[in-house]
Design a protein around this motif. Structure first.
Motif, PDB file in Angstrom:
ATOM      1  N   GLU A   4      48.209 151.623  20.627  1.00  0.00           N
ATOM      2  CA  GLU A   4      49.577 152.050  20.372  1.00  0.00           C
ATOM      3  C   GLU A   4      49.649 153.123  19.293  1.00  0.00           C
ATOM      4  N   THR A  30      57.828 152.632  29.191  1.00  0.00           N
ATOM      5  CA  THR A  30      58.944 151.980  29.892  1.00  0.00           C
ATOM      6  C   THR A  30      58.517 150.712  30.632  1.00  0.00           C
ATOM      7  N   ARG A  31      57.250 150.592  30.931  1.00  0.00           N
ATOM      8  CA  ARG A  31      56.786 149.398  31.648  1.00  0.00           C
ATOM      9  C   ARG A  31      56.996 148.119  30.843  1.00  0.00           C
ATOM     10  N   ASN A  32      57.101 148.254  29.526  1.00  0.00           N
ATOM     11  CA  ASN A  32      57.242 147.073  28.677  1.00  0.00           C
ATOM     12  C   ASN A  32      58.668 146.829  28.198  1.00  0.00           C
ATOM     13  N   ASN A  34      62.452 145.430  28.277  1.00  0.00           N
ATOM     14  CA  ASN A  34      63.108 144.259  28.866  1.00  0.00           C
ATOM     15  C   ASN A  34      63.889 144.685  30.103  1.00  0.00           C
ATOM     16  N   LYS A  35      63.963 143.796  31.073  1.00  0.00           N
ATOM     17  CA  LYS A  35      64.625 144.110  32.342  1.00  0.00           C
ATOM     18  C   LYS A  35      66.132 143.842  32.225  1.00  0.00           C
ATOM     19  N   LYS A  43      65.345 153.906  31.203  1.00  0.00           N
ATOM     20  CA  LYS A  43      63.956 153.980  31.665  1.00  0.00           C
ATOM     21  C   LYS A  43      63.841 155.000  32.791  1.00  0.00           C
ATOM     22  N   GLU A  95      64.900 149.150  21.357  1.00  0.00           N
ATOM     23  CA  GLU A  95      64.269 148.654  22.588  1.00  0.00           C
ATOM     24  C   GLU A  95      62.888 149.272  22.746  1.00  0.00           C
ATOM     25  N   GLY A  96      61.934 148.447  23.121  1.00  0.00           N
ATOM     26  CA  GLY A  96      60.554 148.901  23.282  1.00  0.00           C
ATOM     27  C   GLY A  96      59.809 148.878  21.958  1.00  0.00           C
ATOM     28  N   ASP A  97      58.521 149.115  22.039  1.00  0.00           N
ATOM     29  CA  ASP A  97      57.665 149.084  20.857  1.00  0.00           C
ATOM     30  C   ASP A  97      58.053 150.199  19.881  1.00  0.00           C
TER      31      ASP A  97
END
Length: 123
Positions: A4, A30-32, A34-35, A43, A95-97
């Motif tokens: 990362e 974007t793969r990680n 939340n949905k 995304k 949102e996201g890392d």
């Protein structure tokens, strides 16, 4: 140091390769996420705009005139700014890392500066 923190540590001097890496890292980021409805929206926007910047630069390399080159690189700048905006929104909502978001935001700023300079140099 984990992956990362090193995604942009390798210096790439070829602008097209940097755009490809940026688009790819945006996809991986974007793969990680939340949905949720809003995450899916940003995304998809981020994937489209980051990929479009790379594709438009590929087209710019095949232009015949300086005017066409400036137009295509202008589209690159537009798409990079859209990518930056999506990243800023995702940053705002945390949102996201966080580390990856920061790296992507830094990279998009550099890419915007480089492509804007290309336009200035061709005018």
């Amino acid at each position: 140091m984990d992956n990362e923190n090193t995604i942009f540590s390798e210096k790439i001097f070829n602008f097209e390769d940097r755009l490809v890496r940026f688009a790819g890292e945006c996809i991986l980021f974007t793969r990680n996420l939340n949905k949720t409805y809003e995450n899916e929206y940003y995304k998809n926007q981020l994937i489209r705009s980051s990929g479009s910047s790379s594709l438009n630069f590929g087209e710019a390399q095949g232009t015949i005139s300086d005017k066409d080159f400036v137009f295509k690189v202008g589209l690159v700048v537009k798409e990079l700014k859209e990518s930056r905006n999506s990243l800023k929104i995702l940053d705002y909502i945390k949102e996201g890392d966080e580390n990856i978001r920061t790296l992507l935001l830094n990279e998009v700023e550099e890419l915007i500066a480089i492509s804007s300079k290309m336009i200035i140099n061709k005018k």
